[in-house]
Scaffold this motif. Sequence first.
Motif, PDB file in Angstrom:
ATOM      1  N   LEU A  56      12.152  10.617 -11.874  1.00 16.47           N
ATOM      2  CA  LEU A  56      12.686  10.679 -10.520  1.00 16.47           C
ATOM      3  C   LEU A  56      11.564  10.463  -9.505  1.00 16.47           C
ATOM      4  O   LEU A  56      10.780  11.368  -9.231  1.00 16.47           O
ATOM      5  CB  LEU A  56      13.368  12.020 -10.263  1.00 16.47           C
ATOM      6  N   PRO A  57      11.459   9.254  -8.953  1.00 18.42           N
ATOM      7  CA  PRO A  57      10.426   8.989  -7.952  1.00 18.42           C
ATOM      8  C   PRO A  57      10.635   9.834  -6.696  1.00 18.42           C
ATOM      9  O   PRO A  57      11.732  10.324  -6.432  1.00 18.42           O
ATOM     10  CB  PRO A  57      10.605   7.500  -7.637  1.00 18.42           C
ATOM     11  N   SER A  58       9.589   9.942  -5.910  1.00 22.41           N
ATOM     12  CA  SER A  58       9.644  10.720  -4.671  1.00 22.41           C
ATOM     13  C   SER A  58      10.439   9.976  -3.595  1.00 22.41           C
ATOM     14  O   SER A  58      10.645   8.759  -3.681  1.00 22.41           O
ATOM     15  CB  SER A  58       8.229  10.974  -4.155  1.00 22.41           C
ATOM     16  N   ASP A  59      10.847  10.706  -2.576  1.00 25.95           N
ATOM     17  CA  ASP A  59      11.529  10.087  -1.438  1.00 25.95           C
ATOM     18  C   ASP A  59      10.623   9.054  -0.768  1.00 25.95           C
ATOM     19  O   ASP A  59      11.104   8.005  -0.339  1.00 25.95           O
ATOM     20  CB  ASP A  59      11.949  11.143  -0.416  1.00 25.95           C
ATOM     21  N   ALA A  60       9.331   9.354  -0.697  1.00 23.82           N
ATOM     22  CA  ALA A  60       8.386   8.411  -0.091  1.00 23.82           C
ATOM     23  C   ALA A  60       8.345   7.107  -0.871  1.00 23.82           C
ATOM     24  O   ALA A  60       8.265   6.018  -0.283  1.00 23.82           O
ATOM     25  CB  ALA A  60       6.987   9.034  -0.018  1.00 23.82           C
ATOM     26  N   TRP A  61       8.406   7.197  -2.211  1.00 18.06           N
ATOM     27  CA  TRP A  61       8.400   5.981  -3.018  1.00 18.06           C
ATOM     28  C   TRP A  61       9.676   5.182  -2.774  1.00 18.06           C
ATOM     29  O   TRP A  61       9.627   3.968  -2.604  1.00 18.06           O
ATOM     30  CB  TRP A  61       8.241   6.294  -4.507  1.00 18.06           C
TER      31      TRP A  61
ATOM     32  N   SER B 124       0.830  -1.215   0.000  1.00 21.37           N
ATOM     33  CA  SER B 124       0.000   0.000   0.000  1.00 21.37           C
ATOM     34  C   SER B 124       0.859   1.257   0.000  1.00 21.37           C
ATOM     35  O   SER B 124       0.552   2.229  -0.695  1.00 21.37           O
ATOM     36  CB  SER B 124      -0.936   0.017   1.206  1.00 21.37           C
ATOM     37  N   ASP B 125       1.954   1.238   0.767  1.00 18.49           N
ATOM     38  CA  ASP B 125       2.855   2.390   0.808  1.00 18.49           C
ATOM     39  C   ASP B 125       3.502   2.633  -0.558  1.00 18.49           C
ATOM     40  O   ASP B 125       3.607   3.778  -1.013  1.00 18.49           O
ATOM     41  CB  ASP B 125       3.950   2.185   1.854  1.00 18.49           C
ATOM     42  N   VAL B 126       3.933   1.555  -1.213  1.00 15.96           N
ATOM     43  CA  VAL B 126       4.548   1.676  -2.539  1.00 15.96           C
ATOM     44  C   VAL B 126       3.537   2.262  -3.523  1.00 15.96           C
ATOM     45  O   VAL B 126       3.836   3.219  -4.257  1.00 15.96           O
ATOM     46  CB  VAL B 126       5.066   0.308  -3.053  1.00 15.96           C
ATOM     47  N   LEU B 127       2.342   1.700  -3.532  1.00 16.22           N
ATOM     48  CA  LEU B 127       1.330   2.162  -4.482  1.00 16.22           C
ATOM     49  C   LEU B 127       0.885   3.592  -4.202  1.00 16.22           C
ATOM     50  O   LEU B 127       0.662   4.369  -5.137  1.00 16.22           O
ATOM     51  CB  LEU B 127       0.131   1.212  -4.459  1.00 16.22           C
ATOM     52  N   ALA B 128       0.779   3.964  -2.925  1.00 14.44           N
ATOM     53  CA  ALA B 128       0.355   5.322  -2.572  1.00 14.44           C
ATOM     54  C   ALA B 128       1.401   6.360  -2.980  1.00 14.44           C
ATOM     55  O   ALA B 128       1.053   7.497  -3.334  1.00 14.44           O
ATOM     56  CB  ALA B 128       0.079   5.411  -1.078  1.00 14.44           C
TER      57      ALA B 128
ATOM     58  N   CYS C 196       7.877   6.606 -14.359  1.00 14.93           N
ATOM     59  CA  CYS C 196       8.810   5.741 -15.078  1.00 14.93           C
ATOM     60  C   CYS C 196       9.173   6.283 -16.456  1.00 14.93           C
ATOM     61  O   CYS C 196      10.156   5.859 -17.038  1.00 14.93           O
ATOM     62  CB  CYS C 196       8.207   4.352 -15.243  1.00 14.93           C
ATOM     63  N   SER C 197       8.394   7.234 -16.954  1.00 15.92           N
ATOM     64  CA  SER C 197       8.686   7.724 -18.297  1.00 15.92           C
ATOM     65  C   SER C 197       8.670   9.249 -18.388  1.00 15.92           C
ATOM     66  O   SER C 197       9.588   9.846 -18.917  1.00 15.92           O
ATOM     67  CB  SER C 197       7.686   7.139 -19.294  1.00 15.92           C
ATOM     68  N   LEU C 198       7.640   9.878 -17.848  1.00 14.33           N
ATOM     69  CA  LEU C 198       7.523  11.329 -17.971  1.00 14.33           C
ATOM     70  C   LEU C 198       8.418  12.070 -16.991  1.00 14.33           C
ATOM     71  O   LEU C 198       9.048  13.060 -17.327  1.00 14.33           O
ATOM     72  CB  LEU C 198       6.060  11.756 -17.754  1.00 14.33           C
TER      73      LEU C 198
END
Length: 74
Positions: free
Chosen positions: A51-56, A35-39, A46-48
């Motif tokens: 850079l994922p967030s720190d939370a991710w 749930s944490d990963v998906l949230a 992944c394309s646009l």
Amino acid sequence: MSAHTCHAHGCETACKPEFLMCGKHWRMVPRHIQSDVLAAYRPGQCSLNPLPSDAWFDAAFAAVDAVAAREAGK
């Protein structure tokens, strides 16, 4: 361009870039971490906006650690 693979340690299974792990390893992740990963996932990260967030990252590392612990029998 190389194929995206599962982030579980030692797994070379190809999966969509939007997925952190292959199905086998994702099912080993506790639901609250899933749930944490998906949230924390941002559509297009992944394309646009690659850079994922720190939370991710925090959630993804927790998922990888959970799988490693489970595979190690802990």
